[in-house]
Motif scaffolding. Sequence first.
Motif, PDB file in Angstrom:
ATOM      1  N   PRO A 145       0.868  -1.187   0.000  1.00 23.15           N
ATOM      2  CA  PRO A 145       0.000   0.000   0.000  1.00 23.15           C
ATOM      3  C   PRO A 145       0.901   1.234   0.000  1.00 23.15           C
ATOM      4  N   LEU A 146       0.617   2.171  -0.877  1.00 21.81           N
ATOM      5  CA  LEU A 146       1.546   3.295  -1.040  1.00 21.81           C
ATOM      6  C   LEU A 146       1.128   4.562  -0.307  1.00 21.81           C
ATOM      7  N   THR A 147      -0.017   4.498   0.375  1.00 21.64           N
ATOM      8  CA  THR A 147      -0.358   5.630   1.240  1.00 21.64           C
ATOM      9  C   THR A 147      -0.584   5.091   2.652  1.00 21.64           C
ATOM     10  N   TYR A 148      -0.368   5.964   3.601  1.00 24.88           N
ATOM     11  CA  TYR A 148      -0.494   5.571   5.011  1.00 24.88           C
ATOM     12  C   TYR A 148      -1.928   5.138   5.312  1.00 24.88           C
ATOM     13  N   SER A 421       9.117  14.508  -2.958  1.00 26.90           N
ATOM     14  CA  SER A 421       9.411  13.622  -4.092  1.00 26.90           C
ATOM     15  C   SER A 421       8.463  12.430  -4.096  1.00 26.90           C
ATOM     16  N   ALA A 422       7.873  12.135  -2.964  1.00 27.94           N
ATOM     17  CA  ALA A 422       6.872  11.074  -2.837  1.00 27.94           C
ATOM     18  C   ALA A 422       6.148  11.284  -1.517  1.00 27.94           C
ATOM     19  N   PHE A 423       4.974  10.711  -1.394  1.00 26.25           N
ATOM     20  CA  PHE A 423       4.158  10.674  -0.166  1.00 26.25           C
ATOM     21  C   PHE A 423       3.516  12.018   0.218  1.00 26.25           C
ATOM     22  N   PHE A 424       4.242  13.091   0.087  1.00 29.46           N
ATOM     23  CA  PHE A 424       3.764  14.379   0.583  1.00 29.46           C
ATOM     24  C   PHE A 424       3.492  15.305  -0.602  1.00 29.46           C
ATOM     25  N   HIS A 425       2.335  15.924  -0.579  1.00 30.40           N
ATOM     26  CA  HIS A 425       1.952  16.670  -1.773  1.00 30.40           C
ATOM     27  C   HIS A 425       1.616  18.121  -1.519  1.00 30.40           C
ATOM     28  N   ALA A 513       3.304  11.202  -9.101  1.00 32.37           N
ATOM     29  CA  ALA A 513       2.837  11.852  -7.868  1.00 32.37           C
ATOM     30  C   ALA A 513       1.587  11.141  -7.343  1.00 32.37           C
ATOM     31  N   GLN A 514       0.740  10.745  -8.254  1.00 26.86           N
ATOM     32  CA  GLN A 514      -0.529  10.111  -7.895  1.00 26.86           C
ATOM     33  C   GLN A 514      -0.340   8.799  -7.122  1.00 26.86           C
ATOM     34  N   VAL A 519      -6.005   9.395  -1.251  1.00 25.58           N
ATOM     35  CA  VAL A 519      -7.255   9.727  -1.932  1.00 25.58           C
ATOM     36  C   VAL A 519      -8.171  10.384  -0.905  1.00 25.58           C
ATOM     37  N   SER A 520      -8.760  11.493  -1.270  1.00 24.11           N
ATOM     38  CA  SER A 520      -9.456  12.283  -0.240  1.00 24.11           C
ATOM     39  C   SER A 520     -10.731  11.620   0.285  1.00 24.11           C
ATOM     40  N   ASP A 521     -11.367  10.785  -0.518  1.00 26.77           N
ATOM     41  CA  ASP A 521     -12.600  10.188  -0.011  1.00 26.77           C
ATOM     42  C   ASP A 521     -12.341   8.818   0.631  1.00 26.77           C
ATOM     43  N   ASP A 522     -11.109   8.592   1.017  1.00 27.17           N
ATOM     44  CA  ASP A 522     -10.777   7.354   1.709  1.00 27.17           C
ATOM     45  C   ASP A 522     -11.642   7.218   2.964  1.00 27.17           C
ATOM     46  N   PRO A 523     -12.208   6.031   3.226  1.00 22.74           N
ATOM     47  CA  PRO A 523     -13.061   5.863   4.409  1.00 22.74           C
ATOM     48  C   PRO A 523     -12.318   6.135   5.720  1.00 22.74           C
ATOM     49  N   MET A 524     -10.997   6.039   5.723  1.00 21.11           N
ATOM     50  CA  MET A 524     -10.235   6.302   6.933  1.00 21.11           C
ATOM     51  C   MET A 524     -10.242   7.782   7.282  1.00 21.11           C
ATOM     52  N   GLU A 525     -10.511   8.596   6.289  1.00 15.18           N
ATOM     53  CA  GLU A 525     -10.426  10.044   6.448  1.00 15.18           C
ATOM     54  C   GLU A 525     -11.192  10.545   7.674  1.00 15.18           C
TER      55      GLU A 525
END
Length: 563
Positions: A145-148, A421-425, A513-514, A519-525
């Motif tokens: 998984p590439l996002t926390y 460069s990755a993870f942080f946008h 970058a993507q 993703v903003s609508d992630d249920p964890m949000e």
Amino acid sequence: MTHRTIHLFRKGLRLHDNPTLLAALESSSALYPVYVLEMEEANHLGALRWRFILQSLEDLDRRLRALGSRLYVLRGSTLAVLRELVTRWAVTQISYDTEVEPHYTRMDLEIRTLAQERGIKMHTCVSHTLYDVRRIIKANGGSPPLTYKKFLHVLSVLGEPEKPVREITAEDFLRCPTPPDPDHERQFGIPSLEDLGLQVPSEVLWPGGETHALKRLQQHLQSEVHTQGLTFLIISTTFMTYRLHQGWVANFSKPRTVPNSLLPSTTGLSPYISLGCLSVRTFYHRLSSIYAQSRNHSLPPVSLQGQVLWREFFYTVASTTPNFIRMQGNPICLQIDWKHDPEALEKWRTAQTGFPWIDAIMTQLREEGWIHHLARHAVACFLTRGDLWISWEEGMKVFEEQLLDADYSVNAGNWMWLSASAFFHKYTRIFCPVRFGRRTDPDGQYLRKYLPVLKNFPSQYIYEPWKAPEDVQLSAGCVIGKDYPHPMVCHLEVSQKNLALMRQIHAEQQNTAQLTRDVSDDPMEAGLKRELQEEEELIEGAESNDTFKRLNNEVDHQSRPCR
Ligand code: FAD
Ligand code: MG
């Protein structure tokens, strides 16, 4: 069958929660605890880190001695050493912890080949991470998984990490004694720093080893004692301390910790965790039991458990990402034409940037080997996308050399993060090398400690001494340009230029970058939102969310000349 075993310590320098060693002891009639100092492989490590490693080995040897065993320390390449020892000791089994770093996975292949040649059994376990990261990858469909957020989601499916195993005892070693060798010190003793040709002038602020790791853990998590039913025995004042600690742990919110306090405002466990003097599972489960007692506690990403999960996240991504510690050939990393500027890099490395906040941090790093997370933010942003536009790889190498907690996956992952460069946008947030530190330490106590040359400046000027009138500089005994450098860049100018470049790069390399973007609508949000908000507020305090707008503000420009 009972084995004659070599247990190879690589990290995992501990006797608590050491499943590999425990299983090795249970299946052996003789067990040799071995550590190989790979001096050539590790010649990039600085003297502070070496001191920490040697102290950790001494502690391990002491603890083993108390159980009737010894640590056998040798120098050379691990493979060459093992080749010799398996014959000398008629070894039938080799055990060691699994690691994800390429250096160790290459070593694993070599040891496996040796074992096959000699008909030796191998035994390995995972104990440097909470989970076997391969399980996480499998549960995520074969890739990390590439996002926390996605990572946390996968973990919620996997359930809690395994509990730590029991501590190793003298009884375990009774079953597999190794004959005492009168010549042990000469053959297998731990070398001193001087033996390695190294010197460390500074005092020991971070003594290495499991004993200190457990002590430090205990200091932070004293409430554990409370949970063990000893409450009644504790006098009321001590009890209050326990409650306070418990509150500290449960309410821990990383962004609210202070980067420039004179003593660490976070746990300071990272050096111990990085060498495995402290088991990350022990830490995690101790936190769980404190959380279980508190009505509401902080949550990832800002909670203490959240910090350990960041580590796990980077380990997971690093384990399968090609060239994780490089830009080129690294599929998750933006390809950026960083500046090649050895002179500027050297100024940053040697604390000569002319920005006291940056130079104080780099001094603490060099002298003590540990700096707060947000201090790391400040200097990493300054080196890369903020001011100097120098590659994150260069900064990572300096950290690798100087940090006591230097860690392959975590260091590279955070450097990619900080350089956007990755993870942080949210790359529009650039830390101001003046305001960031001033926010939590307006009098500059931290600067005065690490940059004594500035110690007599009035607070008003200490973060921007170049703005002090000449007579103020003279009476502070420090003339800018002579006793302390002018700022090496105009922050306002370079950060604007860099921001424009970064904007263009993110637009051009949207696909890359993507990959690591939440993703903003992630249920964890929903659960994370409140805590994330806090993080943003802090960063804003350090440097506004609207940096760009502010940078373009005329008044701001006038009030902050570069020289
Ligand atoms: P606490 O806040 O008490 O956290 C507890 C533990 O969680 C830490 O000991 C560490 O194991 C883990 N942790 C905390 N923050 C992070 C994080 N952001 N990412 C991954 N794990 C984390 N940490 C290292 O251990 N080794 C490194 O080489 C390293 N390089 C870094 C480079 C940069 C540019 C940045 C910005 C951060 C880096 N960090 C690194 C992460 C972090 O700064 C340190 O882990 C933390 O400051 C250590 O202090 P602590 O033990 O008091 O942390
Ligand atoms: Mg181990």
